[in-house]
Write a protein that holds these residues in place. Structure first.
Motif, mmCIF file in Angstrom:
data_model
loop_
_atom_site.group_PDB
_atom_site.id
_atom_site.type_symbol
_atom_site.label_atom_id
_atom_site.label_comp_id
_atom_site.label_asym_id
_atom_site.label_seq_id
_atom_site.Cartn_x
_atom_site.Cartn_y
_atom_site.Cartn_z
ATOM 1 N N PHE A 153 50.263 -1.136 -38.187
ATOM 2 C CA PHE A 153 49.982 -2.354 -38.962
ATOM 3 C C PHE A 153 50.903 -2.369 -40.171
ATOM 4 O O PHE A 153 51.122 -1.334 -40.796
ATOM 5 C CB PHE A 153 48.533 -2.384 -39.446
ATOM 6 N N VAL B 185 50.770 1.290 -41.666
ATOM 7 C CA VAL B 185 49.732 2.250 -41.295
ATOM 8 C C VAL B 185 49.800 2.449 -39.786
ATOM 9 O O VAL B 185 49.783 1.479 -39.031
ATOM 10 C CB VAL B 185 48.327 1.695 -41.640
ATOM 11 N N ALA C 288 47.777 3.186 -37.004
ATOM 12 C CA ALA C 288 46.350 3.283 -36.673
ATOM 13 C C ALA C 288 46.132 4.066 -35.393
ATOM 14 O O ALA C 288 45.166 4.822 -35.272
ATOM 15 C CB ALA C 288 45.758 1.880 -36.551
ATOM 16 N N PRO D 74 36.469 10.232 -37.979
ATOM 17 C CA PRO D 74 36.252 9.778 -39.354
ATOM 18 C C PRO D 74 36.581 8.295 -39.496
ATOM 19 O O PRO D 74 37.305 7.732 -38.665
ATOM 20 C CB PRO D 74 37.243 10.616 -40.172
ATOM 21 N N SER D 75 36.073 7.687 -40.542
ATOM 22 C CA SER D 75 36.392 6.299 -40.848
ATOM 23 C C SER D 75 37.906 6.165 -41.009
ATOM 24 O O SER D 75 38.544 7.007 -41.637
ATOM 25 C CB SER D 75 35.661 5.910 -42.139
ATOM 26 N N GLY D 76 38.490 5.138 -40.387
ATOM 27 C CA GLY D 76 39.924 4.924 -40.490
ATOM 28 C C GLY D 76 40.740 5.716 -39.478
ATOM 29 O O GLY D 76 41.970 5.686 -39.506
ATOM 30 N N SER D 77 40.086 6.429 -38.555
ATOM 31 C CA SER D 77 40.819 7.261 -37.592
ATOM 32 C C SER D 77 41.379 6.458 -36.421
ATOM 33 O O SER D 77 42.069 7.017 -35.567
ATOM 34 C CB SER D 77 39.928 8.401 -37.086
ATOM 35 N N GLY D 78 41.058 5.152 -36.355
ATOM 36 C CA GLY D 78 41.666 4.301 -35.331
ATOM 37 C C GLY D 78 40.742 3.914 -34.189
ATOM 38 O O GLY D 78 41.197 3.340 -33.191
ATOM 39 N N LYS D 79 39.450 4.165 -34.333
ATOM 40 C CA LYS D 79 38.498 3.911 -33.237
ATOM 41 C C LYS D 79 38.459 2.434 -32.840
ATOM 42 O O LYS D 79 38.592 2.095 -31.660
ATOM 43 C CB LYS D 79 37.081 4.371 -33.646
ATOM 44 N N SER D 80 38.257 1.565 -33.842
ATOM 45 C CA SER D 80 38.158 0.135 -33.528
ATOM 46 C C SER D 80 39.481 -0.398 -32.996
ATOM 47 O O SER D 80 39.504 -1.174 -32.042
ATOM 48 C CB SER D 80 37.734 -0.667 -34.765
ATOM 49 N N THR D 81 40.581 0.059 -33.593
ATOM 50 C CA THR D 81 41.896 -0.403 -33.133
ATOM 51 C C THR D 81 42.107 0.003 -31.677
ATOM 52 O O THR D 81 42.565 -0.804 -30.856
ATOM 53 C CB THR D 81 43.013 0.183 -34.019
#
Ligand code: ADP
Ligand code: MG
Length: 255
Positions: A28, A35, A37, A56-63
């Motif tokens: 991104f 970043v 992701a 962890p939060s921000g580790s790319g799960k949703s992406t």
């Protein structure tokens, strides 16, 4: 118990995996502000397998989920659904593939406010020009504990009930692959367990492939396999695991 490399699962009798990705990357932004992701990720999701994605939060799960579901375009790498590459697929073909083969349970429920719960659940079938099996709809609603709420509008339902309507809407078409991002987030403990049982049931009895993001080790323990992401890569893969092992691995990666 814990291995760093993802397995390359194949489906029954040489069939391609339900979902697979290779060398997957997503960046991104540009330059200093960019970043990464998802940072070069290989994974395969066998037909009928229930996978939990943690990290962890921000580790790319949703992406990662959005990429696998064709809702986001990768910066590099390939994604295949049932052996068909979706990278570079025409929009119209991708839309049809999503409609016919994929189901989504995301945090925002996106219910149509002017339709009752029953009409919302039936909507994907009606949009595809199909006939709604009201018996099946009611069985699904009953399993999710919303049978007595079917004639209500979304604003007359609690957040948890709206979430369960969204779940029923995602499952009613019996999609080959169900993507779920924190599906138990808005639910109380009992309803959350019922939902996880429904997802497990969909995988075991109907060979639906489930890919679920969660931060809750108890929810992940319902899955056949847990992938733990760190900085856009798979750091751990656990199979046939339990709450304690998942929680310990999450603690190890600082989540
Ligand atoms: N649309 C976007 N634009 C810019 N950065 C994004 C976007 N979506 C996600 N990111 C960044 O990518 C990284 C991974 O995000 P995400 O996939 O949402 O992680 P997770 O779901 O594990 O919390 C984070 O650093 C996040 O800030
Ligand atoms: Mg997320």
């Amino acid at each position: 118990m814990t291995t760093a490399a993802p397995t390359t699962a194949t489906g029954p009798a040489g069939a391609p995996p339900a979902v697979a990705c290779r060398g997957l990357e997503k960046v991104f932004g540009q330059g200093d502000a960019s970043v990464q992701a998802v940072a070069g990720l290989d994974a395969a999701f066998a037909t009928g397998e229930f996978t939990a994605i943690m990290g962890p939060s921000g580790s790319g799960k949703s992406t990662l989920m959005h990429l696998l579901a064709g809702l986001e375009t990768p910066s590099a790498g390939d994604i295949a659904i049932e052996g068909r590459s979706i990278v570079g697929m025409r929009d119209r073909d991708l839309t049809l593939l999503r409609r016919d083969r994929l189901g989504f349970i995301f945090q925002s429920f996106n219910l149509v406010p002017t339709l009752t719960a029953r009409q919302n659940i039936a909507l994907p079938i009606r949009l595809a020009g199909g006939r709604v099996d009201e018996g099946e709809l009611e069985m699904l609603a009953s399993r999710l504990g919303i049978l007595d709420r079917l004639e209500h509008l979304p604003h007359e339902l609690s957040g948890g009930q709206q979430q369960r309507v969204a779940v029923a809407r995602a499952l009613i078409t019996r999609p080959a692959v169900v993507f779920a991002d924190e599906p138990t987030g808005a639910l109380d403990l009992r309803t959350g367990r019922e939902l996880l049982g429904s997802l497990q049931n969909a995988a075991r009895q109907r060979q639906q492939t489930i890919i679920m993001v969660t931060h809750d080790p108890a929810a992940a323990a319902y899955a056949d396999r847990v992938l733990i992401l760190v900085d856009g890569r798979i750091a751990h893969e656990l199979r046939d695991t339990d709450y304690e092992a998942i929680a310990a691995t999450m603690a190890e990666v600082g989540a």
